[in-house]
Design an enzyme around this catalytic site. Structure first.
Site, PDB file in Angstrom:
ATOM      1  CB  CYS A  11      -0.968  -0.035   1.173  1.00 12.56           C
ATOM      2  SG  CYS A  11      -2.331   1.130   0.999  1.00 12.56           S
TER       3      CYS A  11
ATOM      4  CG  HIS B 250      -3.751  -3.668   3.340  1.00 16.60           C
ATOM      5  ND1 HIS B 250      -2.547  -3.102   3.696  1.00 16.60           N
ATOM      6  CD2 HIS B 250      -4.514  -2.659   2.870  1.00 16.60           C
ATOM      7  CE1 HIS B 250      -2.583  -1.801   3.459  1.00 16.60           C
ATOM      8  NE2 HIS B 250      -3.764  -1.503   2.948  1.00 16.60           N
TER       9      HIS B 250
ATOM     10  CD  GLU C 128      -0.898  -5.685   5.415  1.00 16.33           C
ATOM     11  OE1 GLU C 128      -0.960  -6.338   4.349  1.00 16.33           O
ATOM     12  OE2 GLU C 128      -0.874  -4.441   5.448  1.00 16.33           O
TER      13      GLU C 128
END
Lengths: 976, 269
Positions: free
Chosen positions: B108, B233, B235
C-alpha cells in the site's frame, strides 16, 4: 534566514495531464447539477503552490519536480510573481482561485516546508497551497460567484478571487502581542454584565457573572481578560454540564393529570444513579476520566467515549467532523489507552432540499454530508483506526444543525494510567503548536447558531492534522509503558485553560505562556491560553523523566515543551514573560460556579390512536419503499470510505454476508490482550422520531436497541455497558428541558432494567438556529444516542445477520405490540398515529436466553427488529445471505390489538430478534428460550425469495432477494 | 535462525503492527524500526534479511501518496544531496540492500513509496509508473481477489498457486505506467506479479478491480524479483476469522502465503 522584504515568490501550477479524466472537476459538475445549478460544461481543477523565500528559480523548479508534481499524471509550470498574472476571464472560461485564510492549518504547505529541507532545497521560508478552478459554460459573473460560494469556497476558512490569488505568506497574522486587559465588573448593571458576557463570548449567565464579580471583590482587584476567559471556559456547558447539574423544577402534564417535582442534578439522579445501582464490579471508571473504562480481562481494560462536534460541523463540515474525530481519539489517549475502533453517527437534513428551503446562511445538506464524511474518513483512516460502527439519519430538523457524533474505543494494560500530577512535576505540552484557531470553542458550543455566526466567530473552526496526532499517540504509548508521566489529559475545548486548570486542581499549577510553541507570532496571552489548536495533550512529568521523554519525542518527530510546573498552593497562576496574567484559586475555579435553577415542563402530545386503513395494493410495495427509504437504505457508499480493516482485528464487519447486508454490531478481536479470542462488540441505538411522542420511550428504545445490537453479534448482556449522548435544543426553554428530563428518566429506568451501567456521557445543548430573515427559531428533534460496548467471550462464536443455509428454521423472539408511533411505516405512509415502542419487561431475560443459545452454538444468524420492524429485518437477512424465507405470521406472539398483518409486520416493538437455527438444534434452542415469547415463523429456502403468509392466511409478501437488494442498495440518495 | 525483517515506519505509517504479526506468523523475526533510527545509525539495514515498508499515510500523503516517504528513501537513507538528486539515484544503503538480492516488500503506502522513488518497477533511477487517485474518485475499503502470475520472478509470489483474498483500503491505488512501452515490458518480463480478478479468477472491472488499475495490476516486482509492491493488504488475512464470510465456514488465511514465500527466500539468502 531571510526576511520578508527580500523574498522572491514563486507560483507553481500543477495540472492533470489532459488525456486523463479530471475527477475533481467532474465532481464539481455533478454537485452543481444535483443542486440545480446547471449550465457548467467543464471544470478543470489545478493545484497551486506558493513558495516564498530567498530561493532561486532552479530551486523552485526542483521542489515542483521532486515534491509537487507526478511525471506520469501531471505537468507543472513555475512562475515568479513579478510577472504579469495569467488572464482571468476568457469569454466562456472563468478562472477562480481559492486559498485558506491566514492562520488556518495548511498541512500541505507544512509538508512542502519539511520535505524541501529534506531534499536540500535551500532558502524556502514560507509555503501555501491553493486551488484553481477553470469553469467553462455560459455563466454570468453572478452565477460564478454563486457556484463558488455554494460549492468551492467556505468563507469560514477560505477566500477566493476571480483571477489569480495570492495567499498570505507572512506566516504572521498580526504584530506580536502581549496585551493583557483588565475588565472591571464593579458597578455594572445587570444588563452591562450580560453584555460583557455576550460580547466576549463568555456564555455566562447573570448569576455566574455575579459569582465572578463577587470573587474579584473578595480578591480586591479587577479580573484580567485571561482570568475571565479561564473561568468562562471552565464553567462552560461543554466542560461542566451545568444543565445536567442544575436544580430543575419539573412538571409533567399528561391525560391522567399533572405532577411536579424538584430534581437536583439530572446527571446524579438518573445517569450516575443507574450506574451506581446496577453496581457492576467490572466498571473501572464512569463519568470521571476523559473516557469510561471497563474490564476486558484480568490484565486489560477497554475505554469508550463518544463526543459531538455539531456546531463546528455546521459551519465547516470537513474541519468540524475531522477535529471531532481527533478530539474523541485524544479522550481515549487521555486515559492512556490505544485507540482500536471509531464509531460515527450522523444526522443531516434531507439531501434533496432546494436552496430556497434552507434557512438563511445555512450550508446545503449535501455539502454538509459530503464534508462530514470526508472529514471522518481523513482522520480515522490516516490515524489507522478502523471505523466500524455508525448510523446516518435524515430529518429536516437537522437542516440548520447537523449532528456529528464521534466515538472512540481504546485498550490498555491495567495499572498504567496514572492517577494524577504531583507537586514539582513539570507541565508538558506535547503535539501540535498553538495558533489562533479554535478560540472560544467551549463557550461557542453554548451559542445558538444564526445566519452570521460563521462570520462573527470564524476563528472557532480548526482543521485537523491526523499525522501529528498519530505521532503523538505513539510517543505517549511508549511513555506510558515506561511510566514516564504521572498525569495526562487532552487539550481540547478551552485549550490549555481547561486542561492545565483541571490537572492542577488538587495541587496548584504555575505556567509561563511565553514558553508555549506557536505556529506564528502575534498571539495575545489570552489567545495562547485558550487556543484550541488541535493535536495537543498535556502531561505531568516528574523532572527526572523529562530527558527520557524528550528522547522518545525526538525519535518520533514529536514536539514537547515544558510550560510550567505543578505547585502546592491550589492556585492557578499564569504568567506571560514573567508577568502574572492570571492568579485564581482552584477552589473558586472548580467549585465556585452557582447551581442553575431551571424550569421544565413536559406536555404529553395528543395523538391519534386509530391506525389508517391498511393500504390497498399489497405490502410488497410498502416493504420496498421502506428498504429504499434514506434512513434504512444501505450506507455502503459511506461505509467503504472508512477503513474498517486496519489493525487486523475486525471479525464482524459493518457489512455482513456475501451480499453485504447491514451488520447489527461490529466485533473486534483483541490483539493486545492475553486472551486472543475474547472480543468486544460495538453497537448503537438512536431513534429521534419516538422523541416527538415520548422522550422516555425514545430513551428506553435507544437502550434496548443498543443492547440488542451487541447481543445479536455475540456479546454478553451482563458484560455490556452503555454511553449517553444527548443532543437537544435550548435548555432554558421549559419545553426543551422538559423533554430532556423525561428522556433522562427513561435512561435510568431502562439502564436499571437491563443492568447496563452508563460509563460515560456527554450533552450538546442549544442546537437551535435563528433564521436571520424570518426570525424563526428552529430546534433539532431531541436526539439521544446510546452507544453500547459488550464483551464477546469468544469471537469464534460471534454471529452475523445473513441467512446461512436452506432448511434452517427462523424464529422470532419477543412480543409484537401495537407500537407504530414514530415508526418508519408511518413515515412512508405519511400518517402519524399510535404510541412509540414501550420498554419490554422481559428484555434482559430475552437477551440472556439468546446469549446462552449463541454460546452453545445454536444460532446460525441473528438480526434485531428495529427500523421497519420484523419485515425489514427478514428482508435484510434474505438480501444479505442471498437465500429466501417462507414465513407464516399466524404463529407470531401478538398482542390482541395488533391483529392486522401490516401492523404486525412493521411495528417497531422492542426486544425482538429474528434467529436462524439448524433443524437439529431446534429442540435445544427452544429449550433455551423456554417461558419467553418465541415462535417459529418458517424456514430458510434455497429459492431466494421472501414469501410471507399474513394473519388471515393471505399471501402478504412475495419478493425476490434480488428485488429486495436492489431496493435496499439504492444509494442515489445517500451517496455523499 | 528466523530471518530478521526490518519493518520501516515513518510518521503516519499505521499498518506496521499488522505486517509484523503476518511476518511472525510466516516464520520471520520482525522489528518495527522508525526511519529516524536508521538515519541516526541506531539500526542498519544490512543487519536484516528482509525490508518491509508497511501501509499507512506517511507524512499524511499530503503531496501525493507515498511521495515524501519516497524522497526519504532517495535522499535520507543514502545521504543524497541536491546535486546528486538530479540523477535520481537510490539511497546507497537501500540500493546495496536491493542489489544484494535481499527481499523488499512494499504494501500500500510502502508500494506507493517504492514506485515514486523509482525503485519499482525499475531499473532504479527512472520514474516509470505511478499510483494515483482511484478511478472511483474515492477511498475504498473492500475485499479483493488476487491472481498470482506463476511466471513472475517475484520471490514473494514464487510457488503461489492459490488466489489471495484480502482487503484493499486506499484512495490512491490506480496503477498507471508512464507509457505503452513500460506497460508492455512489465508484461513481457512477468513483472506483473498480482492482478485483480473476480471470484472465478477471471479479469474483471470495478469493483473486482477496485481502483481502475491498468490491466488489473495489483502488484509488481522488479526484473530480478526481489523487490515487490502491492496495494492490497495480505497482512490482514492471516487468521480465518478475518475473512468476511468466516461465519459461513469460509476462511483460508490466504494472505499468509505471500509472507511465507518471502521469508523462506530471505532465510536462504
Amino acid at each position: 534566514m531571510s526576511s520578508e522584504s527580500t523574498d522572491r515568490i514563486f507560483r507553481i501550477e500543477v495540472d492533470l495531464r489532459s488525456d486523463l479524466d479530471d475527477w475533481r472537476g467532474e465532481a464539481v459538475i455533478a454537485d452543481a447539477a444535483a443542486l440545480g445549478m446547471g449550465s457548467i460544461e467543464r471544470v478543470q481543477v489545478g493545484d497551486l503552490h506558493f513558495l516564498a523565500g530567498s530561493l532561486d528559480e532552479a530551486t523552485a523548479d526542483l521542489i515542483a519536480r521532486e515534491l509537487l508534481s507526478d511525471p506520469v499524471v501531471t505537468s507543472y509550470t513555475v512562475t515568479e510573481l513579478d510577472e504579469p498574472p495569467p488572464l482571468a476571464h476568457d469569454q466562456d472560461d472563468w478562472q477562480v482561485e481559492v486559498c485558506l485564510l491566514p492562520g488556518v492549518t495548511d498541512p500541505e504547505a507544512d509538508s512542502v516546508l519539511a520535505a524541501a529541507e529534506r531534499i536540500g532545497a535551500a532558502g524556502l521560508r514560507a509555503a501555501a497551497s491553493a486551488n484553481r478552478y477553470r469553469i467553462c459554460g455560459d455563466l454570468s459573473e453572478a452565477a460564478v460567484h454563486q457556484i463558488v460560494q455554494r460549492l468551492l469556497c467556505n468563507t469560514v476558512i477560505q477566500r477566493y478571487t476571480i483571477g489569480p490569488i495570492l495567499p498570505d505568506l507572512s506566516m504572521a497574522t498580526r504584530a506580536a502581542g502581549s496585551r493583557v486587559d483588565t475588565v472591571s465588573l464593579e458597578g455594572l448593571s445587570d444588563e452591562d454584565l450580560l453584555r460583557t458576557s455576550r460580547e466576549r463570548v463568555l456564555s455566562l449567565s447573570l448569576e455566574e457573572m455575579y459569582a465572578v464579580r463577587d470573587y474579584f471583590r473578595r480578591e480586591g482587584r479587577d479580573p484580567t481578560d485571561v482570568e475571565l476567559e479561564t473561568i468562562a471556559q471552565t464553567w462552560s456547558e461543554h466542560c461542566v454540564h451545568k444543565t445536567f447539574r442544575a436544580t430543575i423544577d419539573y412538571e409533567e402534564r399528561t391525560a391522567q393529570g399533572s405532577s411536579s417535582e424538584r430534581i437536583h442534578s439530572l446527571l446524579r439522579t438518573y445517569l450516575a444513579a443507574a450506574t451506581r445501582e446496577v453496581a457492576k464490579p467490572w466498571v473501572r471508571s464512569a463519568f470521571v476520566d476523559d473516557a469510561g473504562i471497563i474490564d476486558f480481562d484480568d490484565d486489560t481494560e477497554v475505554s469508550f467515549k463518544v463526543e459531538t462536534h455539531n456546531h463546528p460541523s455546521a459551519l465547516e463540515p470537513f474541519g468540524g467532523a475531522n477535529t471531532g474525530v481527533g478530539g474523541v481519539v485524544r479522550d481515549v489517549i487521555g486515559v492512556s489507552a490505544r485507540p482500536i475502533a471509531n464509531t460515527d453517527i450522523l444526522c443531516f437534513g434531507y439531501q434533496d432540499r432546494s436552496f430556497d428551503d434552507l434557512p438563511e446562511g445555512v450550508l446545503h445538506p449535501r455539502r454538509i454530508f459530503g464534508g462530514v464524511v470526508a472529514g471522518i474518513e481523513d482522520y480515522g483512516n490516516k490515524m489507522g483506526i478502523p471505523t466500524v460502527n455508525g448510523a446516518i439519519l435524515f430529518d429536516d430538523g437537522y437542516l440548520a444543525n447537523p449532528l456529528v457524533y464521534c466515538g472512540c474505543v481504546g485498550i490498555a494494560p491495567k495499572g498504567l494510567h496514572p492517577s494524577g500530577a504531583r507537586t514539582g512535576d513539570a507541565v508538558v505540552m506535547m503535539g501540535g503548536r498553538i495558533g489562533r484557531d479554535g478560540l472560544h470553542g467551549a463557550t461557542f458550543s453554548s451559542v445558538e447558531l444564526a445566519h452570521d455566526t460563521g462570520a462573527t466567530v470564524g476563528s472557532v473552526v480548526q482543521i485537523g492534522n491526523p499525522i501529528t496526532e498519530k505521532k503523538m499517540l505513539e510517543a505517549i504509548m511508549e511513555a506510558r509503558d515506561r511510566k514516564l508521566y504521572t498525569g495526562i489529559t487532552d487539550c481540547g475545548a478551552g485549550g490549555l485553560s481547561s486542561s492545565v486548570g483541571e490537572m492542577g486542581e488538587t495541587t496548584g499549577v504555575s505556567v509561563e505562556l511565553a514558553q508555549a510553541p506557536l505556529k506564528y507570532p502575534g498571539l495575545e496571552p489570552w489567545e495562547i491560553w485558550l487556543s484550541e489548536a488541535q493535536e495537543r495533550m498535556v502531561l505531568a512529568v516528574p523532572p527526572e523523566n523529562l530527558a527520557d521523554l524528550q528522547g522518545i519525542c525526538d525519535r518520533l518527530d514529536v514536539e514537547m515543551t515544558v510550560i510550567g510546573h505543578f505547585t502546592d498552593d491550589r492556585r492557578l497562576r499564569v504568567h506571560y514573560q514573567g508577568r502574572v496574567v492570571a492568579d485564581l484559586s482552584m477552589e473558586f475555579l472548580h467549585d465556585g460556579i452557582p447551581t442553575r435553577n431551571l424550569t421544565a415542563v413536559w406536555q404529553e402530545p395528543v395523538t391519534r390512536q386509530k391506525p389508517p386503513e391498511q393500504p390497498a395494493g399489497g405490502l410488497s410495495g410498502i416493504l420496498l419503499q421502506l428498504l429504499s427509504a434514506p434512513n434504512i437504505a444501505s450506507k455502503e457508499a459511506v461505509i467503504r470510505r472508512y477503513d474498517h480493516e486496519v489493525q487486523a482485528a475486525t471479525v464482524i464487519k459493518p457489512l455482513a454476508g456475501p451480499q453485504d447486508g447491514p451488520a447489527d454490531a461490529a466485533v473486534l478481536r483483541s490483539t493486545y490482550a492475553t486472551d486472543r479470542w475474547k472480543g468486544i462488540a460495538l453497537g448503537c441505538g438512536i431513534n429521534p422520531r419516538y422523541g416527538d411522542l415520548d422522550p422516555q420511550a425514545m430513551a428506553a428504545s435507544a437502550i434496548d436497541e443498543a443492547v440488542r445490537n451487541v447481543v445479536c453479534a455475540g456479546a454478553d448482556p451482563d458484560r455490556t455497558a452503555i454511553l449517553d449522548n444527548f443532543c437537544w435544543g435550548n435548555p432554558n426553554l421549559p419545553d426543551r428541558l422538559g423533554s430532556l428530563v423525561r428522556a433522562a428518566k427513561g435512561c435510568y429506568q431502562a439502564a436499571k432494567a437491563f443492568g447496563t451501567p452508563f460509563i460515560s456521557g456527554k450533552d450538546s445543548l442549544n442546537n437551535e438556529y435563528t433564521d436571520g430573515t424570518t426570525g424563526r427559531r428552529i430546534s433539532i428533534p431531541p436526539t439521544l444516542l446510546i452507544s453500547s460496548i459488550g464483551i464477546v467471550p469468544d469471537v469464534r462464536q460471534a454471529v452475523t445477520m445473513d441467512l446461512k443455509a436452506a432448511g434452517n428454521r427462523l424464529y422470532l423472539i419477543g412480543r409484537t405490540r401495537n407500537e407504530l408511533g414514530g415508526s418508519h411505516y408511518s413515515l412512508v405512509l405519511g400518517e402519524e398515529w399510535g404510541i412509540a415502542p414501550q420498554p419490554a419487561e422481559d428484555g434482559l431475560e430475552i437477551a440472556r436466553a439468546l446469549h446462552r443459545a449463541i454460546t452453545q452454538g445454536l444460532v446460525c444468524s441473528c438480526h434485531d427488529c428495529s427500523e421497519g420492524g420484523m419485515a425489514v429485518a427478514a428482508a435484510e437477512m434474505c438480501l444479505a445471505g442471498g437465500l429466501g424465507l417462507d414465513l407464516d405470521l399466524r404463529a407470531l406472539p401478538l398482542d390482541e390489538d395488533v391483529r392486522r398483518t401490516d401492523l404486525a409486520l412493521f411495528s417497531e416493538s422492542n426486544s425482538r430478534y429474528l434467529v436462524e437455527v439448524a433443524p437439529e438444534d431446534a429442540a435445544r434452542f427452544e429449550e433455551a428460550l423456554a417461558n419467553l415469547p418465541c415462535a417459529r415463523l418458517g424456514t430458510v429456502t434455497t429459492d431466494p425469495s421472501l414469501r410471507l403468509v399474513g394473519l388471515e392466511g393471505e399471501t402478504a409478501l412475495s419478493l425476490t432477494a434480488e428485488a429486495l437488494h436492489r431496493a435496499w442498495s439504492d444509494q442515489s440518495y445517500v451517496r455523499p | 535462525m528466523k530471518p530478521r525483517v526490518l519493518i520501516l515506519v515513518a510518521s503516519g505509517t499505521n499498518r506496521d503492527r499488522d505486517a509484523a504479526v503476518a511476518c511472525e506468523a510466516a516464520g520471520g523475526d520482525p522489528e518495527v524500526v522508525h526511519i529516524n533510527q536508521v538515519r541516526a545509525g541506531a539500526r542498519r539495514l544490512s543487519d536484516y534479511q528482509m525490508l518491509l515498508l508497511p501501509g499507512g499515510f506517511s507524512y499524511g500523503d499530503n503531496l501525493g501518496a507515498g511521495r515524501v516517504l519516497a524522497t526519504d528513501l532517495l535522499y535520507s537513507l543514502g545521504g543524497r544531496t541536491l546535486g546528486a538528486a538530479l540523477t535520481h539515484g537510490l539511497g546507497d544503503d537501500l540500493s546495496s540492500f536491493a542489489a544484494s538480492g535481499k527481499p523488499i516488500l512494499g504494501i500500500c503506502n510502502g508500494f506507493q513509496a517504492l514506485v515514486k522513488s523509482g525503485l519499482l518497477p525499475g531499473p532504479a533511477g527512472r520514474i516509470r509508473a505511478t499510483l494515483t487517485t482511484n478511478a472511483s474518485n474515492r477511498f475504498e475499503c473492500r475485499w479483493v481477489h488476487l491472481r498470482p502470475n506463476r511466471n513472475s520472478p517475484s520471490v514473494f509470489t514464487r510457488g503461489l498457486d492459490e488466489m489471495i483474498f484480502c482487503p484493499v483500503a486506499h484512495g490512491e491505488g490506480r496503477f498507471l505506467p508512464i507509457d505503452q512501452e513500460t506497460r508492455a515490458e512489465l508484461h513481457d518480463r512477468d513483472q506483473v506479479a498480482l492482478t485483480y480478478v473476480n471470484a472465478s479468477g477471471d479479469s474483471a472491472d470495478y469493483p473486482d478491480n477496485p481502483n481502475g488499475s491498468v490491466d488489473g495490476i495489483a502488484g509488481i516486482c522488479n526484473a530480478a524479483g526481489n523487490v515487490m509492491g502491492l496495494m492490497p493488504h495480505p497482512e490482514d488475512h492471516i487468521f480465518s476469522e478475518q475473512h468476511p464470510q468466516w461465519t459461513r465456514g469460509e476462511g483460508g488465511r490466504s494472505g499468509l502465503a505471500l509472507f511465507a514465500s518471502g521469508i523462506r527466500y530471505a532465510a536462504q539468502i
